[in-house]
Every structure is written in structure tokens, then in C-alpha cells.
Design an enzyme around this catalytic site. Structure first.
Site: not given
Length: 169
Positions: A81-83, A92, A94, A125, A128
Site C-alpha cells: 500500500n502507498v498512502e 491498496c 492489490e 476490500c 480490491c
């Protein structure tokens, strides 16, 4: 969970749904025997997902996630994940995994694992699951919090490319 009743199922009985689920599992098993899927080393996938998780960029939530999947040609792809400070454009794990799938030659996903910062299995989720569905072989397997499941079990009656093809006719 005794005492909790599931919502009523319309038009299709629970027995029919269970039979359909059993049929999907049998088809997934048949496709593995036909060579579309190889033996799945779930420990290796979990190790790769955990390694990917260590590369996650999660300065806001501090909730690091890693994902790994076996591809139809035998490769393993991964993502983290990369916020983003604007939250809505956070990616996400995925998303990164599917990008890596296409960047490294394409193919279809055969088996999938997602882990949190402690290496525990996470359920993708809904968004995803939809992303994975479009890039999966029929009957792709996922390690979930409730055991190994097919993509059809975790995203029943999924919308996909076939729906768009039918609409274009």
C-alpha cells in the site's frame, strides 16, 4: 455466531448456492489438474507478501499491507500500500500487485495472499476484490481469514469484462 441468522436469499435456495460453490471448487481443482494452476506454496506467497509489506508507505495510518500472487506462468508478483495525504488517492497493495503483474509481462493471477504489518492474513476490500477478479483465472484461490476461498466465493456475481462485451452487442 449461534443465534445470528443470515438474511434470506431470494430466488436461489441456500442448497443451490452451496452446490454452485462446490461446483466452482471442483472446477478450480480440475483446472489445477489440467495444468492451469500449479501447486501453490502458500508459505512462499506469505513470505513475499510480508517482504512487500515492509516497503509500504503508510505514514498516516501506520497500517502497512503487502500482497503477493502466483501468476499463470509461475512468476510471483507483489505489491504494497502507498498512502497519500489526500487519502482518496491512496493505493491498496492489490493495486501495486496488478501494476506489477502487467509491468512484468501480464498473465493471470492463480493464487493470492494479503498480510498486515504483523504478517496476519487480511481480506481484500471490496474494491480490491473487483480488481483481482478482472485479472484472475476462473476459480483463483485466495488465502482469507476464514481459509482458502475462490474469487467467486469472495466476490459472488461479479461484474466484469463479459458484462461490457454483452452490453456492446
Amino acid at each position: 455466531m449461534s443465534g445470528v441468522r443470515p438474511p434470506p436469499v431470494s430466488r436461489t435456495s441456500r442448497a443451490d448456492l452451496a452446490a454452485a460453490s462446490d461446483q466452482r471448487r471442483a472446477e478450480a481443482s480440475d483446472s489445477r489438474q489440467e495444468g492451469q494452476m500449479t501447486d501453490i506454496d502458500w508459505d512462499e506467497l506469505r513470505t513475499v507478501a510480508t517482504d512487500a509489506m515492509h516497503h509500504a508507505y503508510a505514514p498516516y495510518s501506520r497500517f502497512k499491507v503487502g500482497a503477493a500472487a502466483l501468476v499463470s506462468d509461475g512468476r510471483i508478483v507483489s505489491g504494497c500500500n502507498v498512502e497519500n495525504a489526500s487519502y482518496g488517492v491512496t493505493l491498496c497493495a492489490e493495486c501495486g500487485l496488478v501494476s506489477e503483474l502487467h509491468r512484468s509481462g501480464g498473465g493471470q493471477l492463480v493464487a493470492f495472499v494479503c498480510v498486515d504489518g504483523d504478517g496476519r492474513t487480511l481480506m481484500p476490500c471490496g474494491r480490491c476484490r473487483q480488481l483481482l477478479f478482472e485479472h484472475a483465472i476462473p476459480g483463483m484461490l485466495l488465502e482469507t481469514v476464514s481459509g482458502i476461498r475462490t474469487i467467486d466465493e469472495v466476490l459472488p456475481d461479479a461484474f466484469g469484462p463479459r458484462d461490457l462485451e454483452e452490453a456492446a452487442r
